[in-house]
Design an enzyme around this catalytic site. Structure first.
Site, short mmCIF file in Angstrom:
data_model
loop_
_atom_site.label_atom_id
_atom_site.label_comp_id
_atom_site.label_asym_id
_atom_site.label_seq_id
_atom_site.Cartn_x
_atom_site.Cartn_y
_atom_site.Cartn_z
N CYS A 1 -13.86 -5.28 38.63
CA CYS A 1 -13.68 -6.63 38.08
C CYS A 1 -14.49 -6.72 36.80
CB CYS A 1 -14.18 -7.67 39.09
SG CYS A 1 -13.98 -9.37 38.52
N LEU A 2 -13.89 -7.33 35.78
CA LEU A 2 -14.60 -7.48 34.50
C LEU A 2 -15.82 -8.39 34.66
CD1 LEU A 2 -11.49 -7.85 32.16
CD2 LEU A 2 -13.01 -5.86 32.36
N HIS B 1 -9.72 -15.23 42.22
CA HIS B 1 -10.53 -15.86 41.15
C HIS B 1 -10.23 -17.36 41.07
CE1 HIS B 1 -12.74 -12.62 39.23
NE2 HIS B 1 -11.65 -11.90 39.03
N GLN C 1 -12.64 -16.68 34.39
CA GLN C 1 -13.55 -15.61 33.93
C GLN C 1 -14.01 -15.82 32.49
OE1 GLN C 1 -10.78 -12.33 35.49
NE2 GLN C 1 -12.79 -11.39 35.70
N GLY D 1 -6.10 -7.26 34.23
CA GLY D 1 -5.87 -8.63 34.66
C GLY D 1 -7.03 -9.49 34.20
N HIS E 1 -6.05 -10.11 43.56
CA HIS E 1 -7.41 -10.16 42.99
C HIS E 1 -7.54 -11.39 42.07
CE1 HIS E 1 -10.91 -7.99 40.91
NE2 HIS E 1 -10.61 -8.94 40.04
N GLU E 2 -6.51 -11.63 41.24
CA GLU E 2 -6.56 -12.76 40.30
C GLU E 2 -6.46 -14.09 41.04
OE1 GLU E 2 -7.61 -11.95 37.62
OE2 GLU E 2 -7.01 -9.84 37.53
O1 GNR Z 1 -9.33 -4.50 35.07
C1 GNR Z 1 -9.28 -4.67 36.28
N1 GNR Z 1 -8.95 -3.64 37.08
C2 GNR Z 1 -8.67 -3.77 38.43
C3 GNR Z 1 -8.60 -2.61 39.19
C4 GNR Z 1 -8.30 -2.67 40.54
C5 GNR Z 1 -8.08 -3.89 41.12
C6 GNR Z 1 -8.15 -5.05 40.39
C7 GNR Z 1 -8.44 -5.00 39.05
S1 GNR Z 1 -8.50 -6.45 38.12
C8 GNR Z 1 -9.64 -6.00 36.87
C9 GNR Z 1 -9.76 -7.09 35.82
C10 GNR Z 1 -10.33 -8.33 36.44
O2 GNR Z 1 -11.49 -8.47 36.70
N2 GNR Z 1 -9.50 -9.28 36.73
O3 GNR Z 1 -9.92 -10.39 37.34
NI NI Z 2 -11.67 -9.80 38.45
#
Ligand code: GNR
Ligand code: NI
Length: 185
Positions: A97-98, A143, A51, A46, A139-140
């Protein structure tokens, strides 16, 4: 297509609240393509526009297994996404999270959600998500509000990881400074 640099904590741009997309034009389409390429390359499942420093309500997701099981790519593009319903039941995922590289912690969130969004073409779409997809969507959406998954952790854990990344960023900045000095000399 182009790879975009991904911001990491403690970059304050990750805390900006993203604004709605008002017109889906060629520039938005290019951003979606660049975000998808950036996400695949990272690799991640995601990515929110904020980001990569663009504070617009845009998300790309692909949870298809591409490595071992070699499923075909299944990108999802979410513009102006909203959660219109969430179930009571919670489920736990070990999230990463990246923007917080190589750090993983369990987070509890609603197990199923209904999402309303605009497609790449501007069509209003609604879908139900469960499992990993439900987690990634939430999660997104965090953000887009300037949130990060570490905001769901205890203050101790959050402060510990923020401190670690703050220190690393300081050392990087110093190293870059010295490299410039040496180049000037
Ligand atoms: O790559 C991602 N893996 C992930 C694993 C578990 C829960 C959420 C994520 S999202 C993350 C990529 C990211 O930072 N998206 O904002
Ligand atoms: Ni993230």
């Amino acid at each position: 297509m182009a790879l975009l640099p991904i911001l990491t904590i403690p970059d304050p741009r990750l805390r900006v609240i993203s604004t709605p997309v008002e017109r889906i034009d060629a520039e938005i389409h290019r951003l979606l393509d660049d975000m998808l390429e950036t996400m695949y390359e990272a690799p991640g499942i995601g990515l929110a526009a904020v980001q990569v420093g663009v504070a617009k309500r845009i998300v790309v997701i692909d949870i298809a297994k591409r490595k071992d099981d070699a499923e075909p790519p299944a990108p999802i593009f979410l513009l102006n996404p909203q959660i219109v319903w969430a179930c009571e039941e919670l489920s736990t995922y070990n999230e990463g999270c990246l923007s917080v590289p190589e750090y993983f912690e369990d987070v509890q969130r609603p197990a199923r959600v209904r999402v309303r969004h605009l497609s790449r073409e501007g069509e209003t779409i609604e879908f139900d998500a469960e499992g990993l997809l439900a987690t990634v969507v939430q999660h997104e959406l965090d953000h887009l509000e300037g949130g990060l998954f570490i905001d769901h952790l205890s203050r101790l854990k959050r402060e510990r990881v923020v401190k670690k990344f703050t220190k690393a960023a300081r050392l990087d900045a110093r190293a870059a400074e010295h490299a410039t000095e040496n180049a000037d000399a």
